[in-house]
Design an enzyme around this catalytic site. Structure first.
Site, PDB file in Angstrom:
ATOM      1  N   ASN A  81     -41.838 126.510   5.007  1.00 37.30           N
ATOM      2  CA  ASN A  81     -41.721 125.265   4.239  1.00 37.30           C
ATOM      3  C   ASN A  81     -40.485 124.491   4.681  1.00 37.30           C
ATOM      4  O   ASN A  81     -39.780 124.902   5.599  1.00 37.30           O
ATOM      5  CB  ASN A  81     -41.675 125.581   2.738  1.00 37.30           C
ATOM      6  CG  ASN A  81     -40.518 126.504   2.404  1.00 37.30           C
ATOM      7  OD1 ASN A  81     -39.364 126.166   2.595  1.00 37.30           O
ATOM      8  ND2 ASN A  81     -40.844 127.698   1.928  1.00 37.30           N
ATOM      9  N   ASP A 110     -42.847 137.709  -7.397  1.00 37.31           N
ATOM     10  CA  ASP A 110     -41.850 136.738  -7.853  1.00 37.31           C
ATOM     11  C   ASP A 110     -40.487 137.427  -7.977  1.00 37.31           C
ATOM     12  O   ASP A 110     -40.254 138.217  -8.895  1.00 37.31           O
ATOM     13  CB  ASP A 110     -42.275 136.116  -9.185  1.00 37.31           C
ATOM     14  CG  ASP A 110     -41.458 134.877  -9.485  1.00 37.31           C
ATOM     15  OD1 ASP A 110     -40.217 134.956  -9.427  1.00 37.31           O
ATOM     16  OD2 ASP A 110     -42.071 133.830  -9.756  1.00 37.31           O
ATOM     17  N   ILE A 111     -39.605 137.138  -7.050  1.00 37.72           N
ATOM     18  CA  ILE A 111     -38.298 137.804  -6.989  1.00 37.72           C
ATOM     19  C   ILE A 111     -37.490 137.508  -8.246  1.00 37.72           C
ATOM     20  O   ILE A 111     -36.929 138.393  -8.883  1.00 37.72           O
ATOM     21  CB  ILE A 111     -37.511 137.316  -5.739  1.00 37.72           C
ATOM     22  CG1 ILE A 111     -38.352 137.500  -4.476  1.00 37.72           C
ATOM     23  CG2 ILE A 111     -36.182 138.045  -5.623  1.00 37.72           C
ATOM     24  CD1 ILE A 111     -37.811 136.801  -3.246  1.00 37.72           C
ATOM     25  N   LYS A 148     -40.924 127.342 -16.740  1.00 32.86           N
ATOM     26  CA  LYS A 148     -40.448 128.452 -15.874  1.00 32.86           C
ATOM     27  C   LYS A 148     -39.289 129.186 -16.532  1.00 32.86           C
ATOM     28  O   LYS A 148     -39.188 130.404 -16.442  1.00 32.86           O
ATOM     29  CB  LYS A 148     -39.995 127.909 -14.516  1.00 32.86           C
ATOM     30  CG  LYS A 148     -41.160 127.688 -13.593  1.00 32.86           C
ATOM     31  CD  LYS A 148     -40.764 127.018 -12.315  1.00 32.86           C
ATOM     32  CE  LYS A 148     -42.010 126.364 -11.733  1.00 32.86           C
ATOM     33  NZ  LYS A 148     -41.744 125.482 -10.624  1.00 32.86           N
ATOM     34  N   LYS A 169     -40.361 132.961 -17.015  1.00 31.34           N
ATOM     35  CA  LYS A 169     -39.681 133.934 -16.147  1.00 31.34           C
ATOM     36  C   LYS A 169     -38.492 134.568 -16.858  1.00 31.34           C
ATOM     37  O   LYS A 169     -37.773 135.355 -16.250  1.00 31.34           O
ATOM     38  CB  LYS A 169     -39.224 133.256 -14.845  1.00 31.34           C
ATOM     39  CG  LYS A 169     -40.365 132.672 -14.015  1.00 31.34           C
ATOM     40  CD  LYS A 169     -39.931 132.372 -12.588  1.00 31.34           C
ATOM     41  CE  LYS A 169     -41.004 131.584 -11.850  1.00 31.34           C
ATOM     42  NZ  LYS A 169     -40.836 131.574 -10.409  1.00 31.34           N
TER      43      LYS A 169
HETATM   44  O1  C5P Z   1     -42.617 129.384  -9.802  1.00 32.54           O
HETATM   45  P1  C5P Z   1     -41.850 128.650  -8.791  1.00 32.54           P
HETATM   46  O2  C5P Z   1     -42.052 129.171  -7.400  1.00 32.54           O
HETATM   47  O3  C5P Z   1     -41.958 127.158  -8.813  1.00 32.54           O
HETATM   48  O4  C5P Z   1     -40.323 128.944  -9.200  1.00 32.54           O
HETATM   49  C1  C5P Z   1     -39.242 128.574  -8.404  1.00 32.54           C
HETATM   50  C2  C5P Z   1     -38.137 129.593  -8.563  1.00 32.54           C
HETATM   51  O5  C5P Z   1     -38.674 130.917  -8.426  1.00 32.54           O
HETATM   52  C3  C5P Z   1     -37.079 129.461  -7.497  1.00 32.54           C
HETATM   53  O6  C5P Z   1     -35.840 129.828  -8.054  1.00 32.54           O
HETATM   54  C4  C5P Z   1     -37.536 130.481  -6.434  1.00 32.54           C
HETATM   55  O7  C5P Z   1     -36.442 130.967  -5.673  1.00 32.54           O
HETATM   56  C5  C5P Z   1     -38.153 131.570  -7.292  1.00 32.54           C
HETATM   57  N1  C5P Z   1     -39.253 132.317  -6.664  1.00 32.54           N
HETATM   58  C6  C5P Z   1     -39.083 133.662  -6.403  1.00 32.54           C
HETATM   59  N2  C5P Z   1     -40.098 134.411  -5.842  1.00 32.54           N
HETATM   60  C7  C5P Z   1     -41.270 133.829  -5.548  1.00 32.54           C
HETATM   61  C8  C5P Z   1     -41.479 132.474  -5.818  1.00 32.54           C
HETATM   62  C9  C5P Z   1     -40.433 131.734  -6.380  1.00 32.54           C
HETATM   63  O8  C5P Z   1     -37.995 134.191  -6.662  1.00 32.54           O
HETATM   64  N3  C5P Z   1     -42.227 134.568  -4.994  1.00 32.54           N
END
Ligand code: C5P
Length: 402
Positions: free
Chosen positions: A209, A305-306, A337, A341
């Protein structure tokens, strides 16, 4: 400022002559410097030079009656607020990595309980050898702080990584390290993930990206400035790593997940500023895909999702900050979010055509936390990062005192 004690260990490389300039610069910054040398360093430069420049006797021998009388090796290690090995040869690095202590320098490094800075200097092929890189990784993991090496023309005529960082850069790294004791995040451990990820399709192609990593790197710099001990987990970017920062380079979302989850439990703050791929081909495709078909369908799988995984920690959960880059409905998605989260804070920004955000030097942020919000005006990312770090420190303290 209280004068800090720097124990400079000089090992045997052509860059040893630059260590003389280093002593001069460090003393100019009011550091008290004592020098120790390996046997081979003395083939490049005489101990007398360092004695004159540092104003102290120079250590060259382990367990030498006369030298131990001046200051024994254990006392020297205790005296130091920081050990600086410059230049550090491949041999020295290998010895430190394996805990050897067969001369004064390696023994001091093993005995030191203070931060150890290492400025490598060697031929580029030696630096690039897997074994050297393994030693560096191991020392990095054990808390050693590498300064450089720089790239460029080498004494042997080759070009590449392996030149010792210039003395002003080394001196600035130490000054910055010791001047951060009064910041808002003094002594706090801050973990930041930054940049894009690359999701392999086959051995030569990947999905990525537009993230440049600039915001995450600016946050790392601002956190260091505020006194934090920073670990930066970075996807592939074209940015110079900040000084005084432990950096872990990764490529894919899965690698970023692994690195962040390993470091997060010991961290006070986690800022997820990386643009992590949401979907990955998850490919274990050993060969390049051939263009035999008119259409090619890629199956993509959701990545882990980290941020949500860190926020879900039951124990040792850091103050967790996420980012939300949106093209529409910024507030709604960001707040969503924050709640879903289970974050402590979320920094939202517009992305897309004419909106700032990705790969720009400027940005504006709308920051939300439970019970509050703040708008940070459009400004350059380093300024914006300082404001966000200040807000994080403030809200983290409020959280810890309620
Ligand atoms: O849900 P979304 O991707 O829009 O959320 C963005 C946030 O989640 C950012 O802080 C991004 O670093 C984190 N993120 C993550 N792991 C993922 C996708 C997004 O930590 N697989």
């Amino acid at each position: 400022m209280i004068s800090k004690h720097i124990l400079l260990a000089v090992s045997g490389g052509i860059a040893a002559y630059k260590a003389a300039e280093l002593v001069r610069l460090l003393r100019k910054q009011a550091f008290d410097v004592r020098v120790v040398m390996t046997k081979s360093a003395q083939a490049f430069i005489s101990p007398l030079t360092f004695q004159a420049l540092s104003g102290h006797p120079v250590g060259t021998q382990l367990l030498d009656e006369n030298q131990e009388h001046v200051m024994g090796h254990i006392n020297l290690a205790r005296w130091a607020d920081s050990v600086l090995v410059a230049p550090a040869t491949a041999n020295c690095i290998a010895k430190f990595s394996h805990g050897l202590s067969d001369d004064l320098v390696s023994t001091l490094v093993l005995a030191a309980t203070c931060p150890v800075f290492v400025a490598p200097a060697m031929n580029q092929a030696m630096w690039n050898k897997a074994v050297t890189q393994e030693n560096v990784t191991r020392l990095n993991r054990d808390g050693f702080r590498f300064i450089g090496p720089a790239t460029g023309e080498q004494a042997c005529g080759e070009i590449g990584y392996g030149r010792m960082a210039e003395p002003p850069v080394i001196c600035e790294t130490l000054s910055q390290f010791f001047s951060r004791e009064e910041g808002e995040l003094s002594g706090k451990k801050v973990l930041i993930s930054a940049g894009p990820t690359r999701e392999p399709i086959d051995p030569v192609r990947f999905i990525t990206n537009r993230s440049s990593g600039k915001m995450g790197f600016a946050l790392a710099e601002a956190a260091i400035e505020a006194g934090a001990i920073v670990t930066l987990v970075s996807g592939p970017v074209a940015l110079a790593p900040p000084l005084n920062c432990r950096i872990i380079n990764v490529e894919s979302a899965a690698q970023m997940h692994e690195a962040v989850i390993a470091v997060a439990p010991g961290s006070d703050v986690y800022i997820g500023a990386a643009a992590v791929a949401d979907y990955s081909p998850n490919a274990n495709q050993p060969e390049k895909i051939k263009k035999n078909e008119t259409t090619l369908i890629l199956e993509l799988f959701k990545t882990r999702d980290i941020l949500a995984d860190v926020a879900a920690f039951q124990e040792q959960r850091p103050f967790t900050v996420g980012f939300a880059a949106e093209t529409h409905d910024l507030e709604r998605y960001a707040k969503d979010k924050l709640a879903k989260k289970n974050l402590d804070m979320i920094a939202a920004n517009w992305v897309g055509k004419d909106q700032g955000g990705f790969d720009r030097d400027q940005n504006a942020l709308q920051v939300y936390w439970k019970g509050g919000e703040k708008h940070l005006e459009m400004t350059d990312k380093s300024q914006l990062a300082r404001q966000l770090i200040k807000l994080i420190a403030e809200k983290m303290n409020e959280k810890n005192t309620t």
